[in-house]
Scaffold this active site. Sequence first.
Site, PDB file in Angstrom:
ATOM      1  N   ASP A   1     -13.960   6.472  12.645  1.00  3.85           N
ATOM      2  CA  ASP A   1     -12.724   6.448  13.420  1.00  3.85           C
ATOM      3  C   ASP A   1     -13.052   6.604  14.905  1.00  3.85           C
ATOM      4  O   ASP A   1     -13.755   7.545  15.291  1.00  3.85           O
ATOM      5  CB  ASP A   1     -11.789   7.587  12.983  1.00  3.85           C
TER       6      ASP A   1
ATOM      7  N   PHE B   1      -7.887  -2.013  12.441  1.00  2.00           N
ATOM      8  CA  PHE B   1      -8.850  -1.630  11.411  1.00  2.00           C
ATOM      9  C   PHE B   1      -9.734  -2.828  11.102  1.00  2.00           C
ATOM     10  O   PHE B   1      -9.258  -3.890  10.691  1.00  2.00           O
ATOM     11  CB  PHE B   1      -8.131  -1.172  10.138  1.00  2.00           C
TER      12      PHE B   1
ATOM     13  N   LEU C   1       4.032  16.828  -0.913  1.00  3.23           N
ATOM     14  CA  LEU C   1       5.350  16.990  -0.290  1.00  3.23           C
ATOM     15  C   LEU C   1       5.259  17.503   1.141  1.00  3.23           C
ATOM     16  O   LEU C   1       6.167  18.165   1.625  1.00  3.23           O
ATOM     17  CB  LEU C   1       6.192  17.956  -1.139  1.00  3.23           C
ATOM     18  N   GLY C   2       4.162  17.199   1.810  1.00  2.00           N
ATOM     19  CA  GLY C   2       3.998  17.671   3.179  1.00  2.00           C
ATOM     20  C   GLY C   2       3.906  19.186   3.233  1.00  2.00           C
ATOM     21  O   GLY C   2       3.190  19.816   2.448  1.00  2.00           O
TER      22      GLY C   2
ATOM     23  N   GLY D   1       4.209  21.459   0.023  1.00  4.00           N
ATOM     24  CA  GLY D   1       3.196  21.582  -1.013  1.00  4.00           C
ATOM     25  C   GLY D   1       3.065  20.341  -1.875  1.00  4.00           C
ATOM     26  O   GLY D   1       2.970  19.222  -1.377  1.00  4.00           O
TER      27      GLY D   1
ATOM     28  N   ASP E   1      -6.327  13.502   1.853  1.00  5.11           N
ATOM     29  CA  ASP E   1      -7.655  13.348   1.253  1.00  5.11           C
ATOM     30  C   ASP E   1      -8.214  14.706   0.839  1.00  5.11           C
ATOM     31  O   ASP E   1      -8.836  14.843  -0.226  1.00  5.11           O
ATOM     32  CB  ASP E   1      -8.613  12.681   2.243  1.00  5.11           C
TER      33      ASP E   1
END
Length: 324
Positions: free
Chosen positions: A12, A116, A224-225, A228, A257
């Site tokens: 990146d 990309f 769920l951000g 959790g 990830d």
Amino acid sequence: MRIAVTGSIATDHLMTFPGRFADQLVADQLHTVSLSFLVDNLDVRRGGVGANIAFGMGQLGTGPILVGAAGFDFDDYRSWLGRHGVDTKSVRISETLHTARFVVTTDADHNQIGSFYTGAMSEARLIELKTVADRVGGLDLVLIGADDPEAMLRHTEECRSRRIPFAADFSQQIARMNGEEIRILLDGATYLFSNEYEKGLIESKTGWSDEEILGKVGHRVTTLGSRGVRVERAGEDPIEVGCPEEERKADPTGVGDAFRAGFLSGLAWGVSHERAAQVGCMLATLVIETVGTQEYQLRRAHFMDRFTKAYGHDAAAEVQEHLA
């Protein structure tokens, strides 16, 4: 438990523009845009979905097998992953192409313009999982992460034909896949990973309801951000796990990830899905507190102190014996 992680391997290149993109755009000239931005900062970091997940698993000591394609410039990256517990012997090295590369510029309003370059990633479709399985003495689970789309389809079909359990994880590639491709990739998966938005997109593109999808996969794992994660199985009550308290929020890149790395490590240890989800959420929290997807340090004592605070002594006792 031998787990292979298939997915992209990339670097990146992250740049920062101190102004606002919006101030440089002329509404009636958007069809002839030609702009160059003088940026202040450049960070070059290791990335790629497959490599990020494998790195996290390596940090937890579960010896993941990374399966993907990289370029002739992969030597330093290979060394880094090897030092952090990742088996890279099944990475295909292209003789002519560079490792995939993501180049993005972020402005003062956190808007981004990026590109990309797939590079060597396109050769992932040439990898045979049987060769990988023969080398390591068999595979217990294959995570099929975001990669060259043809590679994802090929790996899925090979897992089915060879009866290797697999986990479907479309991630960024879901945007370019049609409903038929998604139906092929998820049908029969032992685990289906997605975030909440991707969950809705999967249902919309396939035309299958949530209940129908639950009937076609073993478990559905939805992040769920900040709330959790939820783990579901047809006919059973869902398992919901919250996130540990953050010390700071530095960079959300790679958090998903890291969760997968922790969850898969929990599976490798043989703990319950609830414990695996807790390990995933704890590792994800370390990543969100760090700039870069592989720049965090997993200090065992620190990890267990925070895990205990978040999930209690009984949960920590189960995890401690494996982490040690």
